[in-house]
Design a protein around this motif. Structure first.
Motif, PDB file in Angstrom:
ATOM      1  N   LEU A 278       2.801 155.992  25.160  1.00 50.80           N
ATOM      2  CA  LEU A 278       2.873 157.356  24.621  1.00 50.80           C
ATOM      3  C   LEU A 278       2.885 158.337  25.798  1.00 50.80           C
ATOM      4  CD1 LEU A 278       0.362 157.209  21.609  1.00 50.80           C
ATOM      5  CD2 LEU A 278       2.853 157.076  21.543  1.00 50.80           C
ATOM      6  N   GLY A 279       3.287 159.559  25.541  1.00 50.63           N
ATOM      7  CA  GLY A 279       3.422 160.554  26.614  1.00 50.63           C
ATOM      8  C   GLY A 279       2.089 161.009  27.203  1.00 50.63           C
ATOM      9  N   LYS A 280       2.189 161.917  28.153  1.00 44.72           N
ATOM     10  CA  LYS A 280       1.009 162.393  28.889  1.00 44.72           C
ATOM     11  C   LYS A 280      -0.030 163.057  27.997  1.00 44.72           C
ATOM     12  CE  LYS A 280       2.618 163.347  33.589  1.00 44.72           C
ATOM     13  NZ  LYS A 280       4.098 163.288  33.463  1.00 44.72           N
ATOM     14  N   SER A 281       0.417 163.618  26.890  1.00 41.91           N
ATOM     15  CA  SER A 281      -0.514 164.366  26.033  1.00 41.91           C
ATOM     16  C   SER A 281      -1.380 163.428  25.186  1.00 41.91           C
ATOM     17  CB  SER A 281       0.261 165.315  25.127  1.00 41.91           C
ATOM     18  OG  SER A 281       1.065 164.568  24.244  1.00 41.91           O
ATOM     19  N   LYS A 282      -1.120 162.115  25.263  1.00 41.58           N
ATOM     20  CA  LYS A 282      -1.929 161.140  24.519  1.00 41.58           C
ATOM     21  C   LYS A 282      -2.614 160.228  25.515  1.00 41.58           C
ATOM     22  CE  LYS A 282      -0.293 162.883  20.816  1.00 41.58           C
ATOM     23  NZ  LYS A 282      -1.110 163.703  19.920  1.00 41.58           N
ATOM     24  N   GLY A 283      -3.933 160.311  25.564  1.00 45.33           N
ATOM     25  CA  GLY A 283      -4.679 159.559  26.562  1.00 45.33           C
ATOM     26  C   GLY A 283      -4.827 160.402  27.818  1.00 45.33           C
ATOM     27  N   ARG A 284      -5.318 161.632  27.621  1.00 47.64           N
ATOM     28  CA  ARG A 284      -5.477 162.542  28.767  1.00 47.64           C
ATOM     29  C   ARG A 284      -6.664 162.132  29.624  1.00 47.64           C
ATOM     30  NH1 ARG A 284      -4.328 166.748  24.708  1.00 47.64           N
ATOM     31  NH2 ARG A 284      -2.276 167.603  25.241  1.00 47.64           N
ATOM     32  N   LYS A 285      -6.626 162.571  30.864  1.00 45.25           N
ATOM     33  CA  LYS A 285      -7.769 162.315  31.760  1.00 45.25           C
ATOM     34  C   LYS A 285      -8.600 163.592  31.829  1.00 45.25           C
ATOM     35  CE  LYS A 285      -5.793 158.462  34.059  1.00 45.25           C
ATOM     36  NZ  LYS A 285      -5.382 157.836  32.829  1.00 45.25           N
ATOM     37  N   TYR A 286      -9.868 163.482  31.514  1.00 43.47           N
ATOM     38  CA  TYR A 286     -10.795 164.616  31.637  1.00 43.47           C
ATOM     39  C   TYR A 286     -12.203 164.063  31.828  1.00 43.47           C
ATOM     40  CZ  TYR A 286     -10.508 163.658  26.554  1.00 43.47           C
ATOM     41  OH  TYR A 286     -10.442 163.048  25.331  1.00 43.47           O
ATOM     42  N   PRO A 287     -13.143 164.904  32.349  1.00 36.51           N
ATOM     43  CA  PRO A 287     -14.491 164.378  32.620  1.00 36.51           C
ATOM     44  C   PRO A 287     -15.185 163.925  31.344  1.00 36.51           C
ATOM     45  CG  PRO A 287     -14.249 166.674  33.382  1.00 36.51           C
ATOM     46  CD  PRO A 287     -12.992 166.331  32.678  1.00 36.51           C
ATOM     47  N   ASP A 288     -16.120 162.990  31.474  1.00 38.43           N
ATOM     48  CA  ASP A 288     -16.894 162.531  30.319  1.00 38.43           C
ATOM     49  C   ASP A 288     -17.701 163.689  29.740  1.00 38.43           C
ATOM     50  OD1 ASP A 288     -15.994 160.006  30.605  1.00 38.43           O
ATOM     51  OD2 ASP A 288     -17.808 159.226  31.607  1.00 38.43           O
ATOM     52  N   MET A 289     -18.003 163.597  28.471  1.00 38.77           N
ATOM     53  CA  MET A 289     -18.877 164.590  27.836  1.00 38.77           C
ATOM     54  C   MET A 289     -20.286 164.419  28.400  1.00 38.77           C
ATOM     55  SD  MET A 289     -19.673 165.048  23.761  1.00 38.77           S
ATOM     56  CE  MET A 289     -18.342 163.987  23.333  1.00 38.77           C
ATOM     57  N   SER A 290     -20.987 165.528  28.605  1.00 38.52           N
ATOM     58  CA  SER A 290     -22.336 165.392  29.163  1.00 38.52           C
ATOM     59  C   SER A 290     -23.272 164.814  28.096  1.00 38.52           C
ATOM     60  CB  SER A 290     -22.857 166.762  29.617  1.00 38.52           C
ATOM     61  OG  SER A 290     -23.251 167.513  28.492  1.00 38.52           O
ATOM     62  N   PRO A 291     -24.290 164.041  28.510  1.00 39.59           N
ATOM     63  CA  PRO A 291     -25.211 163.446  27.538  1.00 39.59           C
ATOM     64  C   PRO A 291     -25.908 164.500  26.674  1.00 39.59           C
ATOM     65  CG  PRO A 291     -25.613 162.579  29.759  1.00 39.59           C
ATOM     66  CD  PRO A 291     -24.591 163.657  29.902  1.00 39.59           C
ATOM     67  N   GLU A 292     -26.178 165.682  27.252  1.00 42.60           N
ATOM     68  CA  GLU A 292     -26.851 166.751  26.481  1.00 42.60           C
ATOM     69  C   GLU A 292     -25.949 167.214  25.338  1.00 42.60           C
ATOM     70  OE1 GLU A 292     -26.334 167.025  29.882  1.00 42.60           O
ATOM     71  OE2 GLU A 292     -28.320 166.273  30.419  1.00 42.60           O
TER      72      GLU A 292
END
Ligand code: A3P
Length: 313
Positions: A260-274
């Protein structure tokens, strides 16, 4: 007995029955009288037999692409505005009538939380099968927020995810609106309940989106059984994991992947535990209700749901 010219007659009719201004299309093929007056060029096998209703950001495009590989399953034509989504039951196409639906399956990820889609869908497609994909609603909300940022939504660019989910009633209207669009689809049990008012539990399949992501061939086997489609299609052969994409993709004949294209499976930081903890609490009641509902209707429980409720208790 009085009558009027057609246009005036129609205006009079809608004056008397204003609630009928908004059409509710039914399948002409289910009533002989309707079928007899329907155009000869139209056939009864052009309406979708399967709706993939979303919600958004759960892997619905991956499922769309995997379903389309099956020789017996054909998908909707791309919509020029929304690309692969037709959005017949929730969008303006509905006003244009049922000739817009020419497909065996339709995927429109915003049907899931649409008020009107279940009622409209069941009026036209009472025997359709319905697939919904669910991931942890906290991850879904985060992915949706990232999606808005990638589309340069000014409010999402201005506020962090944590600010978006914790905005209170005195926050600006645009932030509150983004918050609602981010969080509201994750109230899974409420939305599913609306679909179950119009469809039998046996017509519905809940797909574990986390499993679809990690073991798509296993999920696709279950879907083939649910749909009762033949011939059996070997997804283990048809798919391959692509290390650089980090996701499962179609295996082309040359052994190369088509992902799938770039818009599916984006790279971004993990959500913070808080932030995750806030969302776990926010969705807790809905998740408990979802567990109860899935047990009641005999659907397998998604692994993420068990994990989520175990961690929260
Ligand atoms: P992210 O981009 O946040 O990772 P949808 O198609 O419903 O909008 O869902 C998009 C999500 O599908 C992606 O969210 C990604 O995690 C998930 N996904 C699952 N299987 C995938 C696959 N094989 N290729 C790409 N994305 C996949």
């Amino acid at each position: 007995l009085q009558t009027l010219p057609p246009l005036k007659l129609a205006l009079k009719y809608f004056q008397i029955f204003p609630e009928e201004r908004d059409p509710l299309w039914q399948n002409p093929c289910h009533d002989k009288r309707h079928k007899d007056i329907w155009s000869k060029e139209k056939t009864c096998d052009r309406l979708p037999k399967l709706l993939v209703i979303g919600p958004q950001k759960t892997g619905s495009s991956a499922l769309h692409s995997f379903l389309s590989l099956h020789p017996a399953i054909s998908s909707s034509f791309p919509n020029p505005v929304t690309f692969e989504e037709v959005q017949f039951f929730s969008g303006p196409n509905y006003q244009h009538g049922i000739d817009c639906t020419d497909f065996l399956f339709e995927k429109s990820a915003n049907y899931f939380d649409s008020e009107s889609a279940p009622k409209r869908a069941t009026a036209l497609l009472p025997r359709a099968k319905i697939i919904s994909i669910l991931i942890n609603p906290a991850d879904r909300a985060y992915s949706w927020y990232q999606h808005q940022r990638a589309h340069r939504d000014p409010v999402a660019l201005k506020h962090s995810f944590s600010e978006v989910i914790s905005a209170g009633s005195s926050s600006p209207a645009d932030l509150r609106s983004l918050q609602s669009r981010c969080l509201q689809p994750g109230a899974y049990s409420s939305h599913l309940e609306r679909w179950l008012r119009h469809y039998q539990p046996s017509q519905l399949l809940i797909v574990d989106g986390t499993l679809l992501r990690s073991s798509p061939a296993q999920v696709m086997d279950g879907i083939q059984k649910f749909l009762g489609v033949t011939p059996y299609f070997n997804y283990t052969q048809a798919l391959m994991f692509d290390e650089s994409k980090g996701f499962w993709c179609q295996r082309l004949e040359a052994g190369r992947p088509r992902c799938l294209g770039k818009s599916k499976g984006r790279k971004y930081p993990d959500m913070s535990p808080e932030t995750r903890a806030v969302l776990s609490e926010y969705y807790r009641e809905q998740n408990v209700e979802l567990l109860r509902m899935l047990k009641h209707i005999g659907q397998p429980l998604p692994i993420w749901l068990r994990d989520e409720l175990q961690n929260a208790s």
